[in-house]
Design an enzyme around this catalytic site. Sequence first.
Site, PDB file in Angstrom:
ATOM      1  N   ASP A  47      38.996  16.226   9.152  1.00  0.00           N
ATOM      2  CA  ASP A  47      38.561  16.622  10.497  1.00  0.00           C
ATOM      3  C   ASP A  47      37.068  16.913  10.520  1.00  0.00           C
ATOM      4  OD1 ASP A  47      41.285  16.758  11.668  1.00  0.00           O
ATOM      5  OD2 ASP A  47      41.547  18.415  10.250  1.00  0.00           O
ATOM      6  N   ASN A  77      44.941  16.521   9.585  1.00  0.00           N
ATOM      7  CA  ASN A  77      45.820  17.681   9.402  1.00  0.00           C
ATOM      8  C   ASN A  77      45.554  18.787  10.424  1.00  0.00           C
ATOM      9  OD1 ASN A  77      43.546  19.022   8.489  1.00  0.00           O
ATOM     10  ND2 ASN A  77      44.126  18.960   6.325  1.00  0.00           N
ATOM     11  N   ARG A 249      -0.104   2.573   7.584  1.00  0.00           N
ATOM     12  CA  ARG A 249       1.160   1.906   7.933  1.00  0.00           C
ATOM     13  C   ARG A 249       0.972   0.389   7.877  1.00  0.00           C
ATOM     14  NH1 ARG A 249       1.786   1.806  14.542  1.00  0.00           N
ATOM     15  NH2 ARG A 249      -0.424   1.944  14.996  1.00  0.00           N
ATOM     16  N   SER A 276       6.377   0.001  15.115  1.00  0.00           N
ATOM     17  CA  SER A 276       5.413   1.083  14.885  1.00  0.00           C
ATOM     18  C   SER A 276       5.256   1.432  13.414  1.00  0.00           C
ATOM     19  CB  SER A 276       5.844   2.348  15.636  1.00  0.00           C
ATOM     20  OG  SER A 276       5.864   2.114  17.018  1.00  0.00           O
ATOM     21  N   GLU A 305      18.787   8.150  12.777  1.00  0.00           N
ATOM     22  CA  GLU A 305      18.042   8.466  11.560  1.00  0.00           C
ATOM     23  C   GLU A 305      18.937   9.056  10.469  1.00  0.00           C
ATOM     24  OE1 GLU A 305      17.185   9.511  14.589  1.00  0.00           O
ATOM     25  OE2 GLU A 305      15.244   8.567  15.024  1.00  0.00           O
ATOM     26  N   HIS A 354       3.003   7.824  11.252  1.00  0.00           N
ATOM     27  CA  HIS A 354       2.563   8.734  12.314  1.00  0.00           C
ATOM     28  C   HIS A 354       2.585  10.157  11.769  1.00  0.00           C
ATOM     29  CE1 HIS A 354       3.418   5.005  14.280  1.00  0.00           C
ATOM     30  NE2 HIS A 354       3.014   5.438  15.453  1.00  0.00           N
ATOM     31  N   HIS A 366       5.773  15.187  18.804  1.00  0.00           N
ATOM     32  CA  HIS A 366       5.717  14.058  17.870  1.00  0.00           C
ATOM     33  C   HIS A 366       4.754  14.301  16.713  1.00  0.00           C
ATOM     34  CE1 HIS A 366       8.065  12.066  20.839  1.00  0.00           C
ATOM     35  NE2 HIS A 366       7.951  10.869  20.281  1.00  0.00           N
TER      36      HIS A 366
HETATM   37  C1  LIG Z   1      27.877  19.742   6.678  1.00  0.00           C
HETATM   38  C2  LIG Z   1      28.883  20.762   6.248  1.00  0.00           C
HETATM   39  N1  LIG Z   1      29.120  21.825   7.034  1.00  0.00           N
HETATM   40  C3  LIG Z   1      29.983  22.772   6.654  1.00  0.00           C
HETATM   41  C4  LIG Z   1      30.647  22.685   5.467  1.00  0.00           C
HETATM   42  C5  LIG Z   1      31.577  23.792   5.025  1.00  0.00           C
HETATM   43  N2  LIG Z   1      32.970  23.318   5.033  1.00  0.00           N
HETATM   44  C6  LIG Z   1      33.573  22.925   3.903  1.00  0.00           C
HETATM   45  S1  LIG Z   1      35.131  22.372   4.176  1.00  0.00           S
HETATM   46  C7  LIG Z   1      35.030  22.696   5.828  1.00  0.00           C
HETATM   47  C8  LIG Z   1      36.201  22.394   6.723  1.00  0.00           C
HETATM   48  C9  LIG Z   1      36.648  21.005   6.538  1.00  0.00           C
HETATM   49  O1  LIG Z   1      37.789  20.737   7.256  1.00  0.00           O
HETATM   50  P1  LIG Z   1      38.528  19.378   7.053  1.00  0.00           P
HETATM   51  O2  LIG Z   1      37.536  18.280   6.929  1.00  0.00           O
HETATM   52  O3  LIG Z   1      39.530  19.257   8.137  1.00  0.00           O
HETATM   53  O4  LIG Z   1      39.209  19.515   5.632  1.00  0.00           O
HETATM   54  P2  LIG Z   1      40.648  20.175   5.322  1.00  0.00           P
HETATM   55  O5  LIG Z   1      40.480  21.665   5.391  1.00  0.00           O
HETATM   56  O6  LIG Z   1      41.589  19.677   6.326  1.00  0.00           O
HETATM   57  O7  LIG Z   1      40.950  19.707   3.948  1.00  0.00           O
HETATM   58  C10 LIG Z   1      33.779  23.217   6.139  1.00  0.00           C
HETATM   59  C11 LIG Z   1      33.373  23.618   7.505  1.00  0.00           C
HETATM   60  C12 LIG Z   1      30.368  21.564   4.659  1.00  0.00           C
HETATM   61  N3  LIG Z   1      30.934  21.374   3.474  1.00  0.00           N
HETATM   62  N4  LIG Z   1      29.505  20.606   5.089  1.00  0.00           N
HETATM   63 MG   LIG Z   2      41.478  19.254   8.286  1.00  0.00          MG
END
Ligand SMILES: Cc1ncc(C[n+]2csc(CCOP(=O)(O)OP(=O)(O)O)c2C)c(N)n1
Ligand SMILES: [Mg+2]
Length: 562
Positions: A47, A77, A249, A276, A305, A354, A366
Amino acid sequence: METTTGPLGQGVAVSVGMAIAGRWMASHFNRPDFEMFNYDVYALCGDGDLMEGVSHEAASLAGHLKLSHLCWIYDNNKITIEGHTELAFSDDVATRFLGYGWNVTRVGDANDLDMLERAFKTFKNTPDRPTLIIVDSHIAYGAPHKQDTSAAHGEPLGEEEIRLAKRHYGWPEEAKLLVPEGVREHFQMMLGQRGRTLRDLWMARFHDNKARYPELADQLYKMQHRQLPEGWEKDLPTFAPDPRGIASRDSSGRVLNAIAQHVPWLMGGSADLTPSTKTRLTLEGVGDFSAEQEGGRNLHFGIREHAMGSILNGMSHCKIRPYGSTFLIFSDYCRPAIRLSALMELPVIYIFTHDSIGVGEDGPTHQPVEQLASLRAIPGLITLRPADANEVVEAWRLIMQLRYEPVALVLTRQPLPTLDRSKYAPASGVARGAYVLADADDGQPDVLLLATGSEAWLCIEAYEQLRAEGIKARVVSMPSWELFERQSQDYRDSIIPPRVTARVSVEQASTLGWTRYVGWTGESIGMKTFGASAPLKALQTKFGFTPERIVAAAKAQVAKVR
Ligand SMILES: Cc1ncc(C[n+]2csc(CCOP(=O)(O)OP(=O)(O)O)c2C)c(N)n1
Ligand SMILES: [Mg+2]
């Protein structure tokens, strides 16, 4: 090949880079009788990955490029750290991906192996789109009190809950670290034996390929080992002295093409700013990479990006030598990926143009101020801000020989005079990160002028004025702090002599960090606020980037020491 990531969303975006690399390598290396590349790319995601913005960018580009050998498997899940995804996520994921032009299929139960197999077959049989398999699952499946709860994500289940989960599976409740009979054998058969056979076959094919297409096989070997073809640098230009000069550049664009001519796997593009950033490969026969033209070497990342950075990482994992470009100000948008390039020791080339208030009327939104300092703060990343066209050549000479380090090549929009190297030191000093560009006649300066990029020639002008007034100055060009720090103490002391404490640094960026070189008593001319919108000249005067201002600072420094 397998790669894991901690920052959510990076893995799926990296997979797009691997898929792009696969397409290009197939197009370049395969021959009717030799299929050297035909791999699929799978990414497992959760998720969190699908919430992260970078997954949106990456999936959108993957759909556009019709990367049909790419499959994301979504562990749906509905649980993340804070609880149920209802808290913050109500996307219709299937519709979202259909909108990107993906094939979407669903497996209603993660334990239904037949359905899973069917989904993978659907992926294999879909020739024109990437595939997303949405797999409904339960976190901590079978643990009676923790299943479907966020507690299962962040905490151990605990002895009792583990026992109950084992009971649910029909597993021996007391056994620990149990590997049932047959499992080890299964892995030996599949990953061990099957993998070995496939690899042996591939190596045999590679050897046959070598006999049939020696040149191609040589390229493939060199690419895989991050080596460079013989004579890769033979067309590197030399730029004649020119007071009007050329923007870095532009000189970089010329050098890039001179190298790309000999290094077929050097390729990249920009986040919609190629006109650019001047990063287009204009070589005969080199086209754009697209769904229809998989041998193209000019990539269009679109205005994405963050995904661009992650995709470059994926391509680099596959041993392509990738570059990506945008304005320095938007390096912030790539930052999570840049940091991973460094952490994963991938020689990705980031080209940021830039690079200062020199962008003029575009104004403070910028005009980069803190970006250089923040890039320098990333361990393992080499920043390079060349001072003129010949320093650009030397920067590229060095960049191409890196095998494990990413680079941020920082370039100007505005023209820079091409320095007369018969009068000033040769640009080959770039390789050591910093070198004496102009010195006191007796090599015993009273004041040091330290500069990078577009400020080096300002210091040269100041140096000439000081010289006329009998003040002994030394100009140190410092295109790369990181490379300079790697030199011996002797070398560093020979460039920045400890005895000379009268020092001025000049850089059109945050002064953060310059104290390291000018000391507590030195002066740093730099940006202490955001920029402003005005013509270049007016800005340089307003913010103190003029020879006069540098001369005054140098004199004040000399007076202070006396
Ligand atoms: C960019 C980022 N932000 C926050 C986190 C902290 N973090 C680790 S797991 C998680 C939740 C992940 O949920 P999901 O992908 O649904 O995994 P599940 O618990 O279902 O295994 C978070 C917020 C991270 N690892 N990376
Ligand atoms: Mg999950």
